[in-house]
Design a protein around this motif. Structure first.
Motif, short mmCIF file in Angstrom:
data_model
loop_
_atom_site.label_atom_id
_atom_site.label_comp_id
_atom_site.label_asym_id
_atom_site.label_seq_id
_atom_site.Cartn_x
_atom_site.Cartn_y
_atom_site.Cartn_z
N LEU A 55 0.81 -1.22 0.00
CA LEU A 55 0.00 0.00 0.00
C LEU A 55 0.84 1.27 0.00
N GLY A 66 -4.50 -0.27 -2.83
CA GLY A 66 -5.42 0.25 -1.83
C GLY A 66 -5.89 -0.79 -0.84
N LEU A 67 -6.73 -0.36 0.10
CA LEU A 67 -7.22 -1.24 1.15
C LEU A 67 -7.96 -2.45 0.59
N VAL A 68 -8.74 -2.22 -0.46
CA VAL A 68 -9.49 -3.34 -1.05
C VAL A 68 -8.54 -4.42 -1.56
N PRO A 95 -1.42 2.79 5.89
CA PRO A 95 -2.45 3.79 5.56
C PRO A 95 -2.50 4.94 6.55
N LEU A 159 -9.01 0.83 10.75
CA LEU A 159 -8.02 0.04 10.03
C LEU A 159 -7.71 -1.25 10.77
N ALA A 221 -14.26 -2.58 3.46
CA ALA A 221 -12.98 -2.16 2.89
C ALA A 221 -13.19 -1.04 1.87
N HIS A 222 -14.21 -1.21 1.03
CA HIS A 222 -14.51 -0.20 0.01
C HIS A 222 -14.94 1.11 0.66
N GLN A 225 -11.89 2.78 2.25
CA GLN A 225 -10.98 3.27 1.21
C GLN A 225 -11.50 4.55 0.56
N GLU A 226 -12.82 4.61 0.38
CA GLU A 226 -13.43 5.77 -0.28
C GLU A 226 -13.76 6.90 0.69
#
Length: 310
Positions: A55, A66-68, A95, A159, A221-222, A225-226
């Motif tokens: 990451l 990314g996290l996903v 992150p 996280l 996760a999405h 991340q967003e």
């Protein structure tokens, strides 16, 4: 929204699984347990795969994912009961460090030169730290007290909880596989116990709980991340679903193995202890349930299909 993993994400996870299957099997867990918990070659192997920098931005020596993308890898770490604090470093600390702009630390992590575990008020210990040693229910975790665990940063909490949930899904999958394999071998009344309906139903319930946790984990996760406003609630949902799946699978696996499932001679105990440790890490089930309850009752997270699938 489509939360299915891409072909590239699945191929990366498959490669990590293949590597860990060959390099971090039960015999390695036993050796680590007996000889001090850490082997520099294991960490170096993870570094050679590029996982600590997964990451980290490309300009700092990482892959810039990314996290996903990290979720399938964290699941594989749980499945293999990885002893090193890879998830703590690569998927929790990185992150958080990106938000704080600590490029020096990020570059060192990508190069495999640093392991970073961050404490939180709800999780006041770190893996492989330099504080006072603590005893963990999981013999492969080297925990120490954290001198500065007063931070209550909600992003760090999310996280940690998200990645604990991902590992719990992998741990549950591993315990289910062990139980299924044993049910095929152990015989009673002249046939494998896996042929009995009661055993089939119990194992099927575990499989169902694991599969139900997967989309919840992907959604969380999405959202995180967003930067979605409801991300924390989705993370709590994922932690609850993963904890419940792992708890059910651990209990069922013990029943399948019988009393010997508790013994050191059976590999199951490594994953069972890891599930206990992760279930309480980064917020207990009760903590995350209250967080969701407060959101729903306080109308911060409206419920109903028009909101859930918006």
């Amino acid at each position: 929204m489509d939360f299915r993993y891409t072909e590239d994400q699945l191929l990366l996870a498959e490669g990590v699984r293949d590597y860990l299957t060959g390099m971090h099997g039960p015999e390695v867990l036993r050796r680590l347990d007996e000889q001090g918990n850490r082997d520099p070659e294991i960490w170096q192997g993870l570094v050679d795969l590029g996982l600590p920098g997964l990451l980290v931005p490309e300009e700092l020596g990482g892959m810039g994912l990314g996290l996903v993308d990290a979720i399938p890898i964290a699941i594989e770490c749980g499945r293999a009961c990885v002893s090193e604090p890879l998830v703590d470093t690569a998927f929790v600390a990185v992150p958080w460090l990106q938000r704080s702009g600590d490029n020096e630390a990020l570059a060192a992590i990508a190069a495999g030169e640093r392991k970073v575990s961050l404490p939180h008020a709800i999780n006041p210990w770190v893996a492989d730290g330099e504080g006072t040693p603590l005893q963990s229910v999981d013999p492969l975790r080297n925990l120490t007290t954290a001198p500065s665990a007063s931070t209550g940063d909600p992003y760090l909490l999310d996280l940690g909880a998200l990645m604990s949930a991902a590992q719990l899904v992998g741990v549950a999958e591993a315990m289910l596989a062990l139980a299924v394999d044993y049910a095929k071998m152990r015989t009673q009344f002249g046939q494998p116990i896996g042929g009995f309906q009661a055993i089939k139903h119990q194992l099927a319930s575990c499989s169902l709980a694991i599969e139900f946790a997967r989309p919840v984990l992907a959604r969380a996760a999405h959202a995180l991340q967003e930067g979605a406003e409801t991300a924390s609630y989705h993370v709590s949902h994922a932690k609850i679903a993963a904890t419940d799946a792992a708890t059910l699978t651990a209990e069922t696996a013990i029943q399948v193995f019988g009393a010997m499932g508790y013994t050191y001679e059976v590999d199951l105990h490594f994953w069972m202890k890891r599930s206990w440790a992760l279930s309480g890490a980064w917020g207990s089930r009760g903590f995350h349930m209250k967080r969701i309850d407060d959101a729903v009752i306080g109308e911060a997270m409206p419920i109903g299909p028009e909101h859930t699938f918006a």
